[in-house]
Write an enzyme that holds these catalytic residues in place. Structure first.
Site, short mmCIF file in Angstrom:
data_model
loop_
_atom_site.label_atom_id
_atom_site.label_comp_id
_atom_site.label_asym_id
_atom_site.label_seq_id
_atom_site.Cartn_x
_atom_site.Cartn_y
_atom_site.Cartn_z
N THR A 156 0.86 -1.19 0.00
CA THR A 156 0.00 0.00 0.00
C THR A 156 0.90 1.24 0.00
O THR A 156 1.98 1.24 0.59
CB THR A 156 -0.98 0.02 1.20
OG1 THR A 156 -0.24 0.24 2.41
CG2 THR A 156 -1.78 -1.26 1.30
N GLY A 213 7.84 7.17 -2.85
CA GLY A 213 8.75 7.04 -1.71
C GLY A 213 9.18 5.63 -1.36
O GLY A 213 9.66 4.86 -2.22
N TYR A 260 0.31 11.97 14.72
CA TYR A 260 1.06 11.05 13.84
C TYR A 260 1.88 10.07 14.69
O TYR A 260 1.82 8.85 14.51
CB TYR A 260 1.97 11.88 12.94
CG TYR A 260 2.90 11.08 12.05
CD1 TYR A 260 2.43 10.41 10.92
CD2 TYR A 260 4.28 11.02 12.32
CE1 TYR A 260 3.30 9.70 10.10
CE2 TYR A 260 5.14 10.31 11.51
CZ TYR A 260 4.65 9.65 10.39
OH TYR A 260 5.51 8.94 9.58
#
Ligand code: NAD
Length: 258
Positions: free
Chosen positions: A12, A17, A159
Site C-alpha cells: 500500500t 517514496g 502522527y
C-alpha cells in the site's frame, strides 16, 4: 540479495517514496507485485517504471497498480479482492501508506485527527484483517512505523501516537498470527528522502529549512534513501527473516539514539 521468486506481494502506498522503492526491490527479487495509492497519475508512472525492471528469474513479473483509499474499508475490500483474484493469494503484505500532518496541539482539528487516525491506524488494522484470509503458512506482513513512536516529536503528536499504536499492533498480532505461520514485523524509518516532507501541510518555503535542520541533527548527517528502507523490507519479506516475529527494525542513521 534475498529471493522472492514466485511470491505475490501487495504494497500500500506503493506509488511513491518507500513503497515504490520496495516495489522495485520486490520485483527485482522475483515477486509479482500489486501497488496501491490514491493518485492515478503517479500510479500509472510507477507501473511503467516497475514493468521495465528485470527480475532475477527469466520472464516478466506481474505488476498491478490499483487506485484505493487506505482509509476506506469498502475500498480496502475491493483492493484485496482484486489482488487475490489476480494473484490467487498474498504472500507478502507491506502496509505502508501513511500521512503526516504537522500542527501544534492547539491547532489540531477534528478533521486532521480523524484523517490521520483513519489512514495510519484504522486503515492499517483493517488492511491486515482483510488480507489474512488470502495469506497462509510462510506469509509475511510488514508495517511502516516511524521513530516518532519512540521519540517526542513536537507538532506531530497525533502522527506519533498512530505510529506507536502500529508498533503495539505488530507486537500483539505477532503473537496472534505466528500460530498460523504468518510473521508480522515493523520497519521504523527515521528521516527518509521522500515526497512526504512536501505533504506536511506547511508552507512550501519551510521545507528546505526543515530538511537542513534534520540533516544537521542526524548522527549520520544526512537523510536515508527510500532504497535503504526497501532493502530491510526485502529482508523481512524473505525467508531470511523466518525467525523474526513481532519485531520493529529501526532504519534511521542513529537518530532515535539521541
Ligand atoms: P510518500 O508521501 O512518498 O508515500 C506515502 C504513500 O502513502 C503514497 O504512496 C500515498 O499514495 C499513500 N497514501 C497516503 N494516504 C493514502 C490513502 N488514504 N490511501 C492510499 N494511499 C495513501 O511518503 P513515504 O515517506 O514514502 O511514506 C511511507 C510510509 O513511511 C508512511 O507510512 C510514513 O508515515 C512512513 N515514514 C516515512 C518517513 C520519512 O521520513 N519519509 C519516516 C518515518 C515513517
Amino acid at each position: 540479495m534475498h529471493d522472492l521468486v514466485g511470491k505475490k506481494a501487495l504494497i500500500t502506498g506503493g506509488n511513491s517514496g518507500i513503497g515504490l522503492a520496495t516495489a522495485r526491490r520486490f520485483i527485482e527479487a522475483g515477486a509479482d507485485v500489486a501497488i496501491s495509492g490514491r493518485d492515478p497519475v503517479t500510479l500509472a508512472e510507477a507501473r511503467a517504471t516497475l514493468e521495465a525492471l528485470e527480475p532475477v528469474q527469466a520472464g516478466r513479473c506481474k505488476v498491478l497498480a490499483l487506485r484505493s483509499d487506505a482509509a476506506d474499508l469498502g475500498a480496502i475490500d475491493g483492493l484485496i479482492a482484486e489482488v487475490a483474484g489476480a494473484f490467487g493469494r498474498i504472500d507478502v503484505l507491506f502496509v505502508n501508506a501513511g500521512i503526516a500532518q504537522a500542527a501544534p496541539v492547539e491547532a489540531v482539528s477534528e478533521a486532521q485527527f480523524d484523517a490521520m487516525v483513519s489512514i495510519n491506524l484504522k486503515g492499517v488494522f483493517f488492511t491486515v484483517q482483510k488480507a489474512l484470509p488470502h495469506m497462509g503458512e510462510g506469509g509475511s506482513i510488514i508495517v511502516t512505523t516511524s521513530i516518532t513512536n519512540r521519540m517526542g516529536s513536537p507538532n506531530f503528536s497525533i502522527y506519533g501516537a498512530c505510529k506507536a499504536a502500529q508498533r503495539s499492533l505488530v507486537q500483539s498480532l505477532g503473537l496472534e498470527l505466528i500460530a498460523r505461520g504468518i510473521r508480522i514485523n515493523a520497519i521504523c524509518p527515521g528521516p527518509i528522502d521522500t515526497p512526504i516532507y512536501g505533504r506536511f501541510g506547511l508552507p512550501g518555503e519551510m521545507e528546505p529549512g526543515i530538511r537542513a535542520e534534520i540533516s544537521r541533527k542526524s548522527p549520520i548527517k544526512r537523510f536515508g534513501t527510500p532504497d535503504e528502507v526497501a532493502k530491510v523490507a526485502l529482508f523481512l519479506a524473505s525467508d531470511a527473516a523466518a525467525y523474526v516475529v513481532g519485531e520493529e527494525i529501526v532504519v534511521d542513521g542513529g537518530m532515535s539514539l539521541l
